[in-house]
Motif scaffolding. Structure first.
Motif, mmCIF file in Angstrom:
data_model
loop_
_atom_site.group_PDB
_atom_site.id
_atom_site.type_symbol
_atom_site.label_atom_id
_atom_site.label_comp_id
_atom_site.label_asym_id
_atom_site.label_seq_id
_atom_site.Cartn_x
_atom_site.Cartn_y
_atom_site.Cartn_z
ATOM 1 N N VAL A 119 9.664 -18.487 -0.658
ATOM 2 C CA VAL A 119 8.589 -18.190 0.288
ATOM 3 C C VAL A 119 9.093 -18.466 1.707
ATOM 4 C CG1 VAL A 119 6.225 -18.692 0.967
ATOM 5 C CG2 VAL A 119 6.856 -18.726 -1.446
ATOM 6 N N THR A 120 9.694 -17.449 2.296
ATOM 7 C CA THR A 120 10.319 -17.583 3.606
ATOM 8 C C THR A 120 9.624 -16.644 4.592
ATOM 9 O OG1 THR A 120 11.827 -15.755 3.228
ATOM 10 C CG2 THR A 120 12.521 -17.912 2.418
ATOM 11 N N LEU A 134 10.746 -13.993 5.657
ATOM 12 C CA LEU A 134 10.980 -12.595 5.262
ATOM 13 C C LEU A 134 10.133 -12.160 4.073
ATOM 14 C CD1 LEU A 134 14.673 -11.488 5.668
ATOM 15 C CD2 LEU A 134 12.819 -11.641 7.319
ATOM 16 N N LEU A 135 9.453 -13.105 3.441
ATOM 17 C CA LEU A 135 8.581 -12.703 2.321
ATOM 18 C C LEU A 135 7.316 -12.099 2.931
ATOM 19 C CD1 LEU A 135 8.375 -12.727 -0.799
ATOM 20 C CD2 LEU A 135 6.835 -14.659 -0.522
ATOM 21 N N THR A 136 7.445 -10.868 3.360
ATOM 22 C CA THR A 136 6.345 -10.242 4.083
ATOM 23 C C THR A 136 6.473 -8.728 3.961
ATOM 24 O OG1 THR A 136 5.156 -10.286 6.188
ATOM 25 C CG2 THR A 136 7.551 -10.100 6.320
ATOM 26 N N ASP A 137 5.434 -8.042 4.356
ATOM 27 C CA ASP A 137 5.509 -6.581 4.363
ATOM 28 C C ASP A 137 6.244 -6.114 5.612
ATOM 29 O OD1 ASP A 137 3.929 -5.708 2.029
ATOM 30 O OD2 ASP A 137 2.326 -6.818 3.013
ATOM 31 N N MET A 138 7.050 -5.117 5.434
ATOM 32 C CA MET A 138 7.840 -4.588 6.540
ATOM 33 C C MET A 138 6.952 -4.210 7.728
ATOM 34 S SD MET A 138 10.845 -3.983 7.649
ATOM 35 C CE MET A 138 11.465 -3.110 9.091
ATOM 36 N N TYR A 139 5.726 -3.776 7.449
ATOM 37 C CA TYR A 139 4.901 -3.361 8.601
ATOM 38 C C TYR A 139 4.513 -4.534 9.492
ATOM 39 C CZ TYR A 139 0.068 -3.921 6.485
ATOM 40 O OH TYR A 139 -1.106 -4.350 5.950
ATOM 41 N N GLN A 140 4.599 -5.756 8.974
ATOM 42 C CA GLN A 140 4.357 -6.905 9.855
ATOM 43 C C GLN A 140 5.476 -6.993 10.901
ATOM 44 O OE1 GLN A 140 1.523 -8.024 9.291
ATOM 45 N NE2 GLN A 140 1.112 -8.284 7.100
ATOM 46 N N ILE A 141 6.676 -6.664 10.479
ATOM 47 C CA ILE A 141 7.822 -6.738 11.380
ATOM 48 C C ILE A 141 7.765 -5.584 12.393
ATOM 49 C CG2 ILE A 141 10.347 -6.748 11.502
ATOM 50 C CD1 ILE A 141 9.290 -9.159 9.955
ATOM 51 N N GLN A 160 -0.327 -12.440 13.056
ATOM 52 C CA GLN A 160 -0.115 -11.242 12.240
ATOM 53 C C GLN A 160 0.968 -11.486 11.196
ATOM 54 O OE1 GLN A 160 -1.597 -7.719 12.909
ATOM 55 N NE2 GLN A 160 -1.061 -8.001 10.771
ATOM 56 N N GLU A 180 0.103 -13.029 7.759
ATOM 57 C CA GLU A 180 -0.836 -12.335 6.865
ATOM 58 C C GLU A 180 -0.371 -12.238 5.407
ATOM 59 O OE1 GLU A 180 -1.695 -8.163 7.750
ATOM 60 O OE2 GLU A 180 -3.318 -8.147 6.295
ATOM 61 N N THR A 181 0.786 -11.618 5.200
ATOM 62 C CA THR A 181 1.155 -11.265 3.823
ATOM 63 C C THR A 181 1.293 -12.496 2.938
ATOM 64 O OG1 THR A 181 2.255 -9.273 4.614
ATOM 65 C CG2 THR A 181 2.806 -10.003 2.397
ATOM 66 N N LEU A 241 -2.022 -14.114 2.084
ATOM 67 C CA LEU A 241 -2.734 -13.366 1.044
ATOM 68 C C LEU A 241 -2.099 -13.594 -0.331
ATOM 69 C CD1 LEU A 241 -3.450 -10.017 2.928
ATOM 70 C CD2 LEU A 241 -5.103 -11.791 2.301
ATOM 71 N N THR A 242 -0.780 -13.529 -0.381
ATOM 72 C CA THR A 242 -0.086 -13.728 -1.661
ATOM 73 C C THR A 242 -0.386 -15.111 -2.223
ATOM 74 O OG1 THR A 242 1.700 -12.330 -0.866
ATOM 75 C CG2 THR A 242 2.175 -13.660 -2.787
ATOM 76 N N LEU A 271 3.070 -6.736 -2.532
ATOM 77 C CA LEU A 271 3.304 -8.179 -2.389
ATOM 78 C C LEU A 271 2.033 -9.007 -2.232
ATOM 79 C CD1 LEU A 271 5.123 -10.633 -2.040
ATOM 80 C CD2 LEU A 271 5.551 -9.933 0.314
ATOM 81 N N ARG A 272 1.114 -8.577 -1.378
ATOM 82 C CA ARG A 272 -0.051 -9.415 -1.084
ATOM 83 C C ARG A 272 -0.991 -9.599 -2.272
ATOM 84 N NH1 ARG A 272 -2.586 -6.639 3.769
ATOM 85 N NH2 ARG A 272 -0.374 -6.666 4.290
ATOM 86 N N SER A 291 7.707 -2.338 0.463
ATOM 87 C CA SER A 291 7.309 -2.936 1.736
ATOM 88 C C SER A 291 7.835 -4.366 1.862
ATOM 89 C CB SER A 291 5.777 -2.973 1.830
ATOM 90 O OG SER A 291 5.247 -3.881 0.871
ATOM 91 N N ASN A 292 8.342 -4.906 0.763
ATOM 92 C CA ASN A 292 8.675 -6.335 0.670
ATOM 93 C C ASN A 292 10.064 -6.608 1.272
ATOM 94 O OD1 ASN A 292 9.515 -8.862 -0.277
ATOM 95 N ND2 ASN A 292 8.437 -8.648 -2.228
ATOM 96 N N VAL A 293 10.078 -7.215 2.444
ATOM 97 C CA VAL A 293 11.325 -7.402 3.189
ATOM 98 C C VAL A 293 12.302 -8.293 2.419
ATOM 99 C CG1 VAL A 293 12.316 -8.105 5.392
ATOM 100 C CG2 VAL A 293 10.010 -7.146 5.329
ATOM 101 N N GLU A 294 11.796 -9.367 1.827
ATOM 102 C CA GLU A 294 12.678 -10.288 1.094
ATOM 103 C C GLU A 294 13.312 -9.588 -0.111
ATOM 104 O OE1 GLU A 294 13.842 -12.937 1.996
ATOM 105 O OE2 GLU A 294 14.379 -14.200 0.299
ATOM 106 N N ARG A 304 10.200 -0.204 3.728
ATOM 107 C CA ARG A 304 9.427 0.734 4.520
ATOM 108 C C ARG A 304 8.149 0.075 5.007
ATOM 109 N NH1 ARG A 304 10.809 6.139 2.757
ATOM 110 N NH2 ARG A 304 8.912 6.898 3.737
ATOM 111 N N GLY A 305 7.711 0.483 6.185
ATOM 112 C CA GLY A 305 6.452 -0.048 6.682
ATOM 113 C C GLY A 305 6.186 0.424 8.096
ATOM 114 N N THR A 306 4.928 0.542 8.449
ATOM 115 C CA THR A 306 4.594 0.987 9.800
ATOM 116 C C THR A 306 3.609 0.016 10.447
ATOM 117 O OG1 THR A 306 2.936 2.428 8.838
ATOM 118 C CG2 THR A 306 5.080 3.402 9.326
ATOM 119 N N HIS A 307 2.300 0.279 10.306
ATOM 120 C CA HIS A 307 1.355 -0.661 10.913
ATOM 121 C C HIS A 307 0.056 -0.692 10.120
ATOM 122 C CE1 HIS A 307 -1.273 2.399 12.677
ATOM 123 N NE2 HIS A 307 -0.169 3.103 12.892
#
Lengths: 567, 567
Positions: free
Chosen positions: A32-33, A35-42, A151, A154-155, A158-159, B189-190, B214-217, B227-230
């Motif tokens: 759980v770092t 980077l454990l997030t959705d790419m759209y957060q980045i 922001q 978030e991911t 939720l997880t 992921l969420r 979408s999961n960066v890790e 992949r991801g946008t907003h």
């Protein structure tokens, strides 16, 4: 003090330790770092940064819209992990190196510098206490701070909350059907959704009302009692009594029974000749008897036998009784049997009948009340059906249905922006259930006579909190006609401050130990009216807003919603 | 060479590294340790040790009895993690210290000494290749070696295989319904069952046929495209066009468009006045337009907009088109829109109509085929329904239903002792499906003309392997009357040796990279008859035994099963 805050290494033995002086260890799972997030957060983070919006003050609510399993309540869990995540939130150089490879090459270097220095010290988190009973639309957590970092949380939030709350709720529901006196064991690791699906399930099932787990790692990490005896493989690994290298057994008084095997064989013969149990069986399976004797030799004080490898009634039960009588003669009390297939109600009643018959015939006090554990694909409905039929089971081992939340394997928490730069934001939807309640507000629980919870009330941050004894108008957030006056005997603010940027934990609510969360859950459930909790057609618990918040929502709604045109 | 065997640190950054010279890194999740097991494995281990049975040669089969999701096939996944676990299996001193606290105080110290020195070097693992299409009753893995250590591997092997195979199968099924040309994104992921529920789902969904996550890790750990946008929050964080600090945009040719905002506003006005798209909208939401412009400024080459924050048809789509036209004028091609609520078929068709109308009216080649992504609670049935209705969606983002395997959140793999000390063992059951096939055997896949798989055949280890061109009698393992002769064009042995105790990986099958497993899965699915794979009433694929194995099973069965007495 946060749980596990004794300054020792992270309990999983990794080097992923917390800062010195911090009372917040990293999240339990080292994966759980940041980077454990959705790419759209980045990508959003970059767009916020590019637009200069990254530090704009913002408020996010974390909430769910419907309780799981067709019920009307949810047990909130996962908060401690969220706070540990926030307290340790950082992008490592390796994280940033990876992000450089997935963002466009045109991404400005300043963005990575910004991320490199980013942490969650500017974030403030208020939340309902973990282990609380909670309801749809009441935000479980309110996360305030700079837009970009809020922001980014978030991911993972939720997880961490979704599955934890789902399992805790599932466990509470199983406990409610089983009743307070049964022992409930979580046995789900092998069927869980991956390794920490199993570990999280063990933890949050305990929070929601289970007594112990089979999961050794969860026992070590969280101090949950662990339980386990043997599997079918153990029984079938024995071929005959000749497999027993040792015939003796030390008695409880320190003397030695030189031939425990013959003692047990004698008991088996006696059993066959006893009128009270006559006709039960002919020849029992010898390899099963060998396995039971061997297990009793290893665990004379904890003899619990799985009795369905060959035939429960004709072999498993009489073999068990013979060994249990042998143990009794050596000063030990057998724990009981485990049933893992077939008609559990019938088998448990037959087992009880046999145990009582043996108590009478062999004069072994307490033998009639020896434990019966059942463990075959049990769920809420099975428990309900067993209750209706009547059974003699003391302990249930529940796996798949509990840990994967088979009846509904996901909870739908969302994380919604409700304010930015002091401006309330509303997410509209054609579906009223999906409209969010804008702006900063906080929930209170209003209690009536005898300490029963009456209603949860959301109050704007700019309004005075409700007070006991006052007559308060509680309105449905969206439906104009639904409203009621309530004069509560007691008012409880549901939010506590859990994170304000200080890793020493000063000025914020401590994170209680798991046992305290379990107790919190038990007490909260006890304060609910039973019709809200029942499995069949439960009464919805009311979640309301103040008159002022109602008007605020509806003014904003009218303002934002496009006016249709009939053509 | 095993995947990730480049000798670098474990990709999660922990100190949980592999031995020098080993090609097997530890399991991906550092929480997968020797203690991640059921307590009964430990108590059985002690009882085996006490009875002197701990080193007895044993054989365990890992198998499932029914394919998930009402289907007739399963994709096998999780093998690499099992082999990494076996290769790194050790009890640490901390593990043993904990075990001392949960076993009775009478446990002999020699047992802990034995565990301290224990590893899985004496174990031998044959298995079907990861990514293969597999069927009920055919053991996926055969684990041979000393009884105690083979028993200790059970729980983790089941945990690692059950969820991995379930998700891979779920992904393959979604791919089958969506068709080969759609882009499938895993967005779960969420809503996953905990952090590595999410990470595992990303990995095995990719194996089963998804294109990206979408999961960066997961992207970092396994090289999966991310992949991801907003999100909606990004859109609602903007209040108006005044929020844009920057009006310019660098053009693709290196020159600068000084006022991109005005350019887009101009496009919006033009759109309103264009006959091909007239009547679509009146005023669009200005804060949404600001958000889209800002996102385009951050990602001019990757502009994909979520268009349902206010109103897809009246605001989201026209705002998107205005920005996309602005981008086109600056030399960029917008990627597309994402639909996240409402009637996806209808909206996608309206979007396509609009894009085509704009292509014609504004003479922007390719505008008509701009991408449409859909992502609201999609599952197999939704995809099926969309196919029937017709739609214009190119890309699906699938979350909850995919990663939690909502339609069936658990696969029921079991791990059964089939031989000990050279003696076959059978687990009997009143339910024929639960009877295990005893003894050492190995599976072969028999192929017919055109390379289609006909039947899987289990053959006793003491029998010659089947050969192409031979006429082979294939019998149902339990039902006497079900049998058929098969003359295969090709025979494929399904087992490969993956672990024989040597950490350098010599003499065993290498563990392929994830992309190769994905390809394996795709090819295996292509070799199956389509009626075995279809979602509705699929034809069961036949799993058979040789005549000799059939007789062996039934002799043993009669020998072990108690004879009933009618009274």
């Amino acid at each position: 003090m946060a749980a596990d805050a004794d300054g020792g290494p992270h309990p999983d033995g990794t080097a992923n330790g917390a800062d010195a002086g911090s009372v917040y260890p990293p999240p339990t799972n080292p994966m759980v770092t940041a980077l454990l997030t959705d790419m759209y957060q980045i990508t959003m983070a970059y767009a916020y940064w590019k637009a200069g919006k990254h530090e704009e003050p913002s408020v996010f609510d974390l909430l769910f819209r419907k309780s799981p399993f067709g019920g009307e309540y949810t047990v909130f869990a996962g908060l401690e992990e969220c706070i540990r995540y926030a307290a340790n939130f950082r992008f490592t150089p390796a994280d940033l190196a990876y992000l450089r490879t997935v963002l466009p090459s045109t991404t400005e270097p300043g963005f990575f510098d910004y991320l490199a220095a980013l942490d969650a010290r500017a974030v403030r988190i208020e939340a309902i206490a973990e282990g609380s009973v909670v309801f749809p639309r009441v935000p479980l957590m309110r996360v305030e701070g700079p837009l970009l970092v809020c922001q980014l949380l978030e991911t993972v939030f939720l997880t961490l909350v979704n599955f934890a709350s789902l399992v805790a709720t599932n466990a509470a529901r199983h406990r409610a059907v089983a009743g307070p006196d049964k022992t409930l064991l979580e046995f789900g690791l092998r069927r869980a959704q991956g390794p920490d699906g199993g570990i999280s399930a063990s933890r949050y099932a305990f929070l929601g009302g289970f007594d112990a787990t089979s999961n050794v790692e969860a026992g070590r990490l969280f101090g949950i009692p662990v339980r386990g005896t043997h599997a079918h493989a153990f029984v079938s690994s024995f071929l005959s009594l000749a497999d027993l290298p040792e015939r003796s057994l030390p008695r409880a008084d320190g003397t030695r029974c030189d031939d425990f095997v013959s003692l047990v064989q004698g008991k088996l013969r006696q059993l066959k000749e006893t009128p009270a149990v006559a006709g039960w069986f002919g020849e029992t399976n010898e390899s099963e008897l060998a396995a039971f004797i061997s297990y009793a030799q290893a665990f004379p004080r904890a003899f619990l036998a799985l009795v369905d490898t060959y035939d429960v009634i004709r072999s498993g039960l009489p073999n068990f009784v013979a060994v249990a009588l042998g143990l009794a003669e050596c000063g030990y009390r057998a724990l009981g049997v485990r049933l893992d297939s077939g008609d559990l109600a019938y088998q448990s009643k037959e087992a009880r009948k046999l145990f009582r018959g043996v108590e009478a015939a062999f004069h072994v006090p307490g033998f009639g009340s020896i434990g019966v554990t059942a463990s075959n694909d049990i769920n809420e409905s099975t428990l309900e059906a067993l209750n209706k039929q009547g059974h003699e089971i003391d302990t249930f081992g529940i796996g798949t249905h509990l840990v994967t939340c088979y009846a509904q394997p996901a909870l739908g928490c969302v994380y919604k922006l409700v304010e930015v730069r002091g401006q309330p934001r509303i997410k509209l939807s054609a579906d009223i259930d999906k409209v969010t309640i804008p702006g900063k507000k906080r929930p209170f629980r209003l209690y009536g006579k005898e300490g029963v919870a009456l209603v949860d009330l959301l109050v704007g941050d700019d309004e005075p909190p409700p007070r006991a004894g006052e007559r308060i108008l509680c309105r449905h957030p969206f439906l104009e006609s639904k409203r009621a006056y309530v004069a509560p005997q007691r008012v409880e603010p549901l939010y506590h401050l859990y994170w304000a940027g200080d890793k020493t934990g000063k000025g914020v609510q401590p994170l209680p130990a798991l046992a305290a969360l379990k107790e919190q859950c038990k007490q909260e459930l006890a304060a609910m009216r039973s019709d809200h909790l029942r499995a069949l057609n439960p009464t919805p618990y009311k979640v309301s807003v103040t008159a002022r918040l109602y008007n605020f929502i509806h003014d904003l709604w009218l303002n934002e919603a496009p006016v249709g045109e009939l053509a």
